[in-house]
Scaffold this motif. Structure first.
Motif, PDB file in Angstrom:
ATOM      1  N   GLY A   7      53.561  -7.147   3.588  1.00  0.00           N
ATOM      2  CA  GLY A   7      54.975  -6.913   3.295  1.00  0.00           C
ATOM      3  C   GLY A   7      55.776  -8.151   3.620  1.00  0.00           C
ATOM      4  O   GLY A   7      55.478  -8.837   4.597  1.00  0.00           O
ATOM      5  N   ALA A  11      61.123  -6.467   5.164  1.00  0.00           N
ATOM      6  CA  ALA A  11      60.741  -5.255   4.432  1.00  0.00           C
ATOM      7  C   ALA A  11      60.711  -4.023   5.334  1.00  0.00           C
ATOM      8  O   ALA A  11      60.593  -2.905   4.842  1.00  0.00           O
ATOM      9  CB  ALA A  11      59.386  -5.442   3.763  1.00  0.00           C
ATOM     10  N   LYS A  13      58.465  -3.770   7.943  1.00  0.00           N
ATOM     11  CA  LYS A  13      57.059  -3.593   8.283  1.00  0.00           C
ATOM     12  C   LYS A  13      56.891  -3.174   9.752  1.00  0.00           C
ATOM     13  O   LYS A  13      56.056  -2.337  10.065  1.00  0.00           O
ATOM     14  CB  LYS A  13      56.321  -4.906   8.025  1.00  0.00           C
ATOM     15  CG  LYS A  13      54.891  -4.777   7.639  1.00  0.00           C
ATOM     16  CD  LYS A  13      54.437  -5.979   6.796  1.00  0.00           C
ATOM     17  CE  LYS A  13      54.882  -7.310   7.360  1.00  0.00           C
ATOM     18  NZ  LYS A  13      53.934  -7.843   8.372  1.00  0.00           N
ATOM     19  N   LEU A 113      53.754  -3.212   0.913  1.00  0.00           N
ATOM     20  CA  LEU A 113      55.147  -2.786   0.930  1.00  0.00           C
ATOM     21  C   LEU A 113      55.971  -3.744   0.073  1.00  0.00           C
ATOM     22  O   LEU A 113      56.032  -4.942   0.344  1.00  0.00           O
ATOM     23  CB  LEU A 113      55.642  -2.794   2.383  1.00  0.00           C
ATOM     24  CG  LEU A 113      56.994  -2.188   2.695  1.00  0.00           C
ATOM     25  CD1 LEU A 113      57.102  -0.752   2.219  1.00  0.00           C
ATOM     26  CD2 LEU A 113      57.258  -2.253   4.199  1.00  0.00           C
ATOM     27  N   GLU A 114      56.580  -3.203  -0.990  1.00  0.00           N
ATOM     28  CA  GLU A 114      57.314  -4.047  -1.928  1.00  0.00           C
ATOM     29  C   GLU A 114      58.819  -3.784  -1.857  1.00  0.00           C
ATOM     30  O   GLU A 114      59.250  -2.630  -1.927  1.00  0.00           O
ATOM     31  CB  GLU A 114      56.845  -3.773  -3.357  1.00  0.00           C
ATOM     32  CG  GLU A 114      55.376  -4.109  -3.573  1.00  0.00           C
ATOM     33  CD  GLU A 114      54.924  -3.816  -4.985  1.00  0.00           C
ATOM     34  OE1 GLU A 114      54.443  -4.741  -5.659  1.00  0.00           O
ATOM     35  OE2 GLU A 114      55.077  -2.658  -5.422  1.00  0.00           O
ATOM     36  N   VAL A 115      59.581  -4.853  -1.703  1.00  0.00           N
ATOM     37  CA  VAL A 115      61.042  -4.744  -1.676  1.00  0.00           C
ATOM     38  C   VAL A 115      61.600  -5.861  -2.559  1.00  0.00           C
ATOM     39  O   VAL A 115      61.096  -6.985  -2.538  1.00  0.00           O
ATOM     40  CB  VAL A 115      61.580  -4.895  -0.231  1.00  0.00           C
ATOM     41  CG1 VAL A 115      63.100  -4.796  -0.202  1.00  0.00           C
ATOM     42  CG2 VAL A 115      60.976  -3.849   0.698  1.00  0.00           C
ATOM     43  N   ASP A 117      63.633  -8.918  -3.900  1.00  0.00           N
ATOM     44  CA  ASP A 117      64.062 -10.110  -3.163  1.00  0.00           C
ATOM     45  C   ASP A 117      65.531 -10.067  -2.755  1.00  0.00           C
ATOM     46  O   ASP A 117      65.894 -10.456  -1.644  1.00  0.00           O
ATOM     47  CB  ASP A 117      63.811 -11.371  -4.010  1.00  0.00           C
ATOM     48  CG  ASP A 117      62.320 -11.685  -4.109  1.00  0.00           C
ATOM     49  OD1 ASP A 117      61.514 -10.970  -3.472  1.00  0.00           O
ATOM     50  OD2 ASP A 117      61.974 -12.648  -4.824  1.00  0.00           O
ATOM     51  N   LYS A 119      67.383  -7.522  -2.094  1.00  0.00           N
ATOM     52  CA  LYS A 119      67.541  -6.585  -0.969  1.00  0.00           C
ATOM     53  C   LYS A 119      67.072  -7.220   0.335  1.00  0.00           C
ATOM     54  O   LYS A 119      67.700  -7.061   1.377  1.00  0.00           O
ATOM     55  CB  LYS A 119      66.708  -5.318  -1.222  1.00  0.00           C
ATOM     56  CG  LYS A 119      67.439  -4.266  -2.016  1.00  0.00           C
ATOM     57  CD  LYS A 119      67.147  -2.870  -1.426  1.00  0.00           C
ATOM     58  CE  LYS A 119      68.114  -1.839  -1.977  1.00  0.00           C
ATOM     59  NZ  LYS A 119      67.764  -1.389  -3.329  1.00  0.00           N
ATOM     60  N   LEU A 120      65.941  -7.915   0.261  1.00  0.00           N
ATOM     61  CA  LEU A 120      65.397  -8.569   1.453  1.00  0.00           C
ATOM     62  C   LEU A 120      66.418  -9.541   2.019  1.00  0.00           C
ATOM     63  O   LEU A 120      66.656  -9.596   3.220  1.00  0.00           O
ATOM     64  CB  LEU A 120      64.127  -9.357   1.111  1.00  0.00           C
ATOM     65  CG  LEU A 120      62.889  -8.564   0.728  1.00  0.00           C
ATOM     66  CD1 LEU A 120      61.790  -9.523   0.289  1.00  0.00           C
ATOM     67  CD2 LEU A 120      62.420  -7.720   1.906  1.00  0.00           C
ATOM     68  N   ARG A 123      69.225  -7.763   3.718  1.00  0.00           N
ATOM     69  CA  ARG A 123      68.803  -7.187   4.997  1.00  0.00           C
ATOM     70  C   ARG A 123      68.698  -8.245   6.080  1.00  0.00           C
ATOM     71  O   ARG A 123      69.105  -8.035   7.217  1.00  0.00           O
ATOM     72  CB  ARG A 123      67.433  -6.517   4.845  1.00  0.00           C
ATOM     73  CG  ARG A 123      67.485  -5.201   4.086  1.00  0.00           C
ATOM     74  CD  ARG A 123      66.104  -4.569   4.103  1.00  0.00           C
ATOM     75  NE  ARG A 123      65.996  -3.445   3.186  1.00  0.00           N
ATOM     76  CZ  ARG A 123      64.864  -2.777   2.983  1.00  0.00           C
ATOM     77  NH1 ARG A 123      63.764  -3.136   3.631  1.00  0.00           N
ATOM     78  NH2 ARG A 123      64.830  -1.772   2.147  1.00  0.00           N
ATOM     79  N   GLY A 197      59.389  -0.088  -1.083  1.00  0.00           N
ATOM     80  CA  GLY A 197      60.129  -0.254   0.165  1.00  0.00           C
ATOM     81  C   GLY A 197      61.625  -0.390  -0.045  1.00  0.00           C
ATOM     82  O   GLY A 197      62.353  -0.746   0.879  1.00  0.00           O
ATOM     83  N   ASN A 198      62.105  -0.112  -1.274  1.00  0.00           N
ATOM     84  CA  ASN A 198      63.542  -0.242  -1.551  1.00  0.00           C
ATOM     85  C   ASN A 198      64.335   0.981  -1.101  1.00  0.00           C
ATOM     86  O   ASN A 198      65.551   0.957  -1.089  1.00  0.00           O
ATOM     87  CB  ASN A 198      63.782  -0.453  -3.046  1.00  0.00           C
ATOM     88  CG  ASN A 198      63.297  -1.813  -3.504  1.00  0.00           C
ATOM     89  OD1 ASN A 198      63.815  -2.844  -3.066  1.00  0.00           O
ATOM     90  ND2 ASN A 198      62.292  -1.828  -4.360  1.00  0.00           N
TER      91      ASN A 198
END
Ligand SMILES: [Zn+2]
Length: 218
Positions: A7, A11, A13, A113-115, A117, A119-120, A123, A197-198
């Motif tokens: 992840g 994300a 994790k 775990l995919e989120v 970019d 959003k990352l 965060r 993971g969104n």
């Protein structure tokens, strides 16, 4: 049971790893922790790693894997381990498979775990903390009562230098470059599950549970 958890930074994790450790009784192992411990205790592996670091070169894959295998000695019968941020490269993944095969073990599940970019970035760049009491905030998701001030009144909030936009974009880019080949490697083996993971933390936890149950029963 050996679980590999992939992840990107930001994300979530850490939160999900903690949940997995509690729910499935897994040992939480990261290559960063392993490296720190071996260097601190001055083990043979730690000294070898140190010599590479002193020369400013990367610690080779086989050495990292040897350290992780050493950590896995502590796995109790019937339980397993969650490998956090490891393997990081195809080389490490291959070495890990070879080392596990010798003990008749294998990577059972790979959680990816995919989120998005964008959003990352939101965060990570929104994180703030109090340099005095360590309280953590987020300018959007968990803002302090008064702008940029710790709720306990200790201090102005600060941002970690590697949480700034430019650094974060680089960290995310590096992650994708390293991880895409890994995802393909595990896809070929058929033991990888992509987790969205969104969504909210609880929903992510839920999809991980479903994935774990499906993979471990199968
Ligand atoms: Zn404070």
């Amino acid at each position: 049971m050996i679980v590999v958890f992939l992840g990107p930074p930001g994300a979530g994790k850490g939160t999900q790893c903690k949940e997995l450790v509690e729910r499935y009784g897994l040992l939480h192992l990261s290559s960063g922790d392993a490296l720190r411990r071996h260097r601190k205790e001055g083990t043979e592996l730690g000294q070898k790693a140190q010599s590479y670091m002193d020369q400013g070169t990367l610690v080779p894959d086989d050495l990292i894997v040897a350290m992780m295998m050493d950590e896995m000695k502590n796995i109790e019968q019937g339980n397993g381990a969650i490998l956090d941020g490891f393997p990081r490269t195809i080389g490490q993944a291959e070495e890990l498979d070879a080392a596990l095969a010798k003990t008749e073990a294998k990577v059972d599940v790979v959680l990816n775990l995919e989120v998005d970019d964008s959003k990352l970035e939101e965060r990570i760049t929104g994180r703030r903390s109090c340099p005095v009491c360590g309280a953590a905030y987020h300018i959007t998701f968990n803002p302090p009562q008064r702008e940029n001030q710790c709720n306990a009144g200790c201090s102005e909030l600060t941002q970690r230098p590697d949480d700034t936009s430019e650094v974060v974009q680089n960290r995310i880019k590096t992650y994708h470059e390293q991880t895409s080949p890994l995802v393909e490697y595990y896809q070929a083996k058929g033991n990888i599950v992509n987790i969205d993971g969104n969504v909210s933390i609880d929903k992510v936890t839920q999809s991980i549970r479903v994935a774990m149950d499906e993979m471990t029963i199968a």
